[in-house]
Write a protein that holds these residues in place. Structure first.
Motif, PDB file in Angstrom:
ATOM      1  N   SER A  71       0.871  -1.177   0.000  1.00  0.00           N
ATOM      2  CA  SER A  71       0.000   0.000   0.000  1.00  0.00           C
ATOM      3  C   SER A  71       0.908   1.228   0.000  1.00  0.00           C
ATOM      4  N   ILE A  72       0.398   2.317  -0.559  1.00  0.00           N
ATOM      5  CA  ILE A  72       1.184   3.554  -0.659  1.00  0.00           C
ATOM      6  C   ILE A  72       0.361   4.719  -0.111  1.00  0.00           C
ATOM      7  N   ALA A  73       1.053   5.813   0.221  1.00  0.00           N
ATOM      8  CA  ALA A  73       0.360   6.992   0.758  1.00  0.00           C
ATOM      9  C   ALA A  73       1.031   8.273   0.264  1.00  0.00           C
ATOM     10  N   TYR A  74       0.279   9.343   0.321  1.00  0.00           N
ATOM     11  CA  TYR A  74       0.752  10.695   0.027  1.00  0.00           C
ATOM     12  C   TYR A  74       1.402  10.848  -1.351  1.00  0.00           C
ATOM     13  N   PRO A  75       0.751  10.379  -2.412  1.00  0.00           N
ATOM     14  CA  PRO A  75       1.353  10.569  -3.737  1.00  0.00           C
ATOM     15  C   PRO A  75       1.388  12.043  -4.128  1.00  0.00           C
TER      16      PRO A  75
END
Length: 144
Positions: A71-75
């Motif tokens: 999972s990724i955040a703050y693109p």
């Protein structure tokens, strides 16, 4: 005007515009990349095509998860480039409009879901040399 990387378009081909969203995922001195076995084995930035009716950010999260299991955040958008290529998996000559983001890798939830992909942590300097296309390498090199 969006900068082009790679081969010039071939006059005898008709290209379909294919928007895509790709992400640089740094952590310390390393970054998370995907290795795609087919059609040509290569390291790539996680990401891919934006489906009809899908926003680029939704596509970015989906593709990053499918190709890495993370999972990724703050693109944050860094820029875009175009490249002309044949996509054998779709039997398609594509004008790829590649939007590049940087984001935080949050956590690994699973192994990559997309067949033929594996997730790898590489030193950023190595990734800047090993990524399979010139546009991806350009954006990673700008971080250095």
């Amino acid at each position: 005007m969006i900068r082009r990387f790679g081969e010039a378009p071939k006059a005898d081909k008709r290209y379909k515009i294919r928007p895509g969203a790709y992400v640089i995922l740094p952590r310390g001195r390393d970054m998370l990349v995907t290795f795609q076995e087919e059609p040509t084995p290569e390291f790539q930035l996680p990401g891919g095509g934006v489906d009809a009716g899908e926003s680029p950010l939704v596509a970015l999260h989906r593709e990053a998860f499918e190709e890495t299991g993370w999972s990724i955040a703050y693109p944050r958008r860094l820029g875009a480039f175009r490249r002309y290529t044949f996509m054998p998996e779709y039997d398609l000559w594509a004008e790829k409009i590649c939007t590049i983001y940087i984001a935080h890798p949050v956590r690994q939830i699973s192994d990559p879901l997309e067949a033929g992909h594996s997730a790898h942590w590489l030193p950023i300097e190595a990734a800047a040399e090993l990524l399979g296309n010139e546009g991806d390498r350009h954006f990673v090199q700008k971080l250095l």
